[in-house]
Design a protein around this motif. Structure first.
Motif, mmCIF file in Angstrom:
data_model
loop_
_atom_site.group_PDB
_atom_site.id
_atom_site.type_symbol
_atom_site.label_atom_id
_atom_site.label_comp_id
_atom_site.label_asym_id
_atom_site.label_seq_id
_atom_site.Cartn_x
_atom_site.Cartn_y
_atom_site.Cartn_z
ATOM 1 N N THR A 7 0.967 -1.311 -0.072
ATOM 2 C CA THR A 7 -0.131 -0.044 0.050
ATOM 3 C C THR A 7 0.827 1.169 -0.065
ATOM 4 O OG1 THR A 7 -0.134 0.000 2.511
ATOM 5 C CG2 THR A 7 -1.761 -1.254 1.232
ATOM 6 N N PRO A 8 0.568 2.349 -0.534
ATOM 7 C CA PRO A 8 -0.730 2.281 -1.605
ATOM 8 C C PRO A 8 -0.289 1.604 -2.783
ATOM 9 C CG PRO A 8 0.357 4.334 -1.562
ATOM 10 C CD PRO A 8 1.245 3.687 -0.707
ATOM 11 N N HIS A 10 -1.213 3.125 -5.737
ATOM 12 C CA HIS A 10 -0.848 4.357 -6.624
ATOM 13 C C HIS A 10 -0.695 5.691 -5.810
ATOM 14 C CE1 HIS A 10 -2.344 2.405 -10.424
ATOM 15 N NE2 HIS A 10 -3.210 1.797 -9.524
ATOM 16 N N LEU A 11 0.569 6.382 -6.139
ATOM 17 C CA LEU A 11 1.137 7.325 -5.201
ATOM 18 C C LEU A 11 1.410 8.466 -6.193
ATOM 19 C CD1 LEU A 11 1.608 8.812 -2.669
ATOM 20 C CD2 LEU A 11 3.765 7.433 -2.658
ATOM 21 N N MET A 13 3.129 12.272 -5.886
ATOM 22 C CA MET A 13 3.978 13.068 -4.887
ATOM 23 C C MET A 13 4.609 14.050 -5.482
ATOM 24 S SD MET A 13 6.489 10.551 -3.106
ATOM 25 C CE MET A 13 7.583 11.882 -2.076
ATOM 26 N N ASN A 17 7.591 16.532 -1.058
ATOM 27 C CA ASN A 17 6.758 15.828 -0.234
ATOM 28 C C ASN A 17 7.808 14.650 0.553
ATOM 29 O OD1 ASN A 17 3.807 15.816 -2.503
ATOM 30 N ND2 ASN A 17 4.668 17.271 -0.807
ATOM 31 N N LYS A 19 6.815 10.632 1.699
ATOM 32 C CA LYS A 19 5.691 9.736 1.753
ATOM 33 C C LYS A 19 6.379 8.396 2.071
ATOM 34 C CE LYS A 19 2.106 12.002 0.455
ATOM 35 N NZ LYS A 19 0.735 12.312 1.185
ATOM 36 N N LEU A 21 6.029 4.087 1.463
ATOM 37 C CA LEU A 21 5.376 2.689 0.905
ATOM 38 C C LEU A 21 5.563 1.800 1.933
ATOM 39 C CD1 LEU A 21 7.016 2.851 -2.627
ATOM 40 C CD2 LEU A 21 5.107 4.118 -1.739
ATOM 41 N N THR A 110 3.559 -0.637 -5.930
ATOM 42 C CA THR A 110 3.026 0.752 -5.938
ATOM 43 C C THR A 110 3.825 1.663 -7.260
ATOM 44 O OG1 THR A 110 3.190 0.884 -3.419
ATOM 45 C CG2 THR A 110 3.142 3.130 -4.627
ATOM 46 N N LEU A 112 4.512 4.765 -8.558
ATOM 47 C CA LEU A 112 4.627 6.083 -8.051
ATOM 48 C C LEU A 112 4.931 6.967 -9.194
ATOM 49 C CD1 LEU A 112 5.692 7.835 -5.620
ATOM 50 C CD2 LEU A 112 8.103 6.959 -6.264
#
Lengths: 115, 111
Positions: A7-8, A10-11, A13, A17, A19, A21, A110, A112
């Motif tokens: 998760t997620p 799809h991302l 950013m 940023n 974030k 995974l 994911t 990205l």
């Protein structure tokens, strides 16, 4: 279902940023991996963990920071990424780092996108 | 260093047989694995050869020749669902076992 979840899925950013995974394996495996998959390129091994200890860092830039709090969970922390970091990030696990490394179980990845 | 070569694309028709070749150059070679990946999906393990010869698993077979640094994946009785990318991957042991993937072969099965 391979027994590895990510998760997620799809991302998107921005370059400034931060974030993370997340990867979780339900197979009782002792080794976990992060791979990067870009279009028309081989899967690139990024990090290898065995029993929560990092055993390999394949010259990955410091803007990627892995964390393995236990043998079932693996995180990839992202900060100040570049557009060329846009790719599919895959997590995988194997029974251990011995011969069993030939059979790895992958999560769905994911996707990205860095804008 | 290590290198793996496999064709980028292969097209075949339903019911046919297709062979995807993989040649490799590496030190500490231990074995050859094959993985399948459907679009949007995770790579899934298909087979592993550590010794020379043919390994058969249903419609799929994998072959290895260590002396020729060559292997192939053979898919028989092709079905539309076999349309996917297929990756060969070498297992090496240079102090630690590692799996290195090729760039993949995109197989398109046509009716």
């Amino acid at each position: 279902e391979t027994g590895v979840t990510q998760t997620p899925r799809h991302l998107v950013m921005g370059m400034t940023n931060k974030k993370s995974l997340k990867c979780e394996q339900h197979l009782g495996h002792n080794a976990m991996y992060w791979y990067k998959q870009s279009a028309k390129k081989p899967l690139e091994l990024m990090f290898v963990y065995s029993l929560e200890e990092r055993v390999e860092n394949n010259s990955v830039p410091s803007r990627f920071s892995p964390e393995c709090p236990n043998s079932s969970h693996l995180f990839l922390h992202l900060h100040t990424l570049q557009p060329e970091d846009s790719a599919l990030y895959l997590c995988a696990s194997s029974q251990d780092l011995s011969l069993a490394t030939y059979e790895q179980y992958f999560g769905p990845g994911t996707r990205l996108t860095v804008t | 260093g290590q290198s793996l070569e496999q064709p980028s694309e292969v097209t075949a028709v339903e019911g046919a047989i297709v062979q995807i070749n993989c040649t490799y150059q590496t030190s500490g070679f231990y074995g050859l694995s094959w993985y399948q990946q459907h679009d949007g999906g995770a790579p899934t393990f298909l087979s592993y050869n550590a010794l020379d010869g043919l390994e058969e698993t249903g419609r799929f077979s994998s072959f290895l020749s260590r002396s020729d640094s060559y292997g192939y994946l053979l898919l028989q009785e092709l079905q539309m669902k076999d349309s996917a990318s297929y990756f060969c991957a070498v297992v090496t042991d240079t102090g630690r076992r590692a799996l290195t993937f090729g760039s993949g072969t995109r197989l398109q099965v046509q009716p």
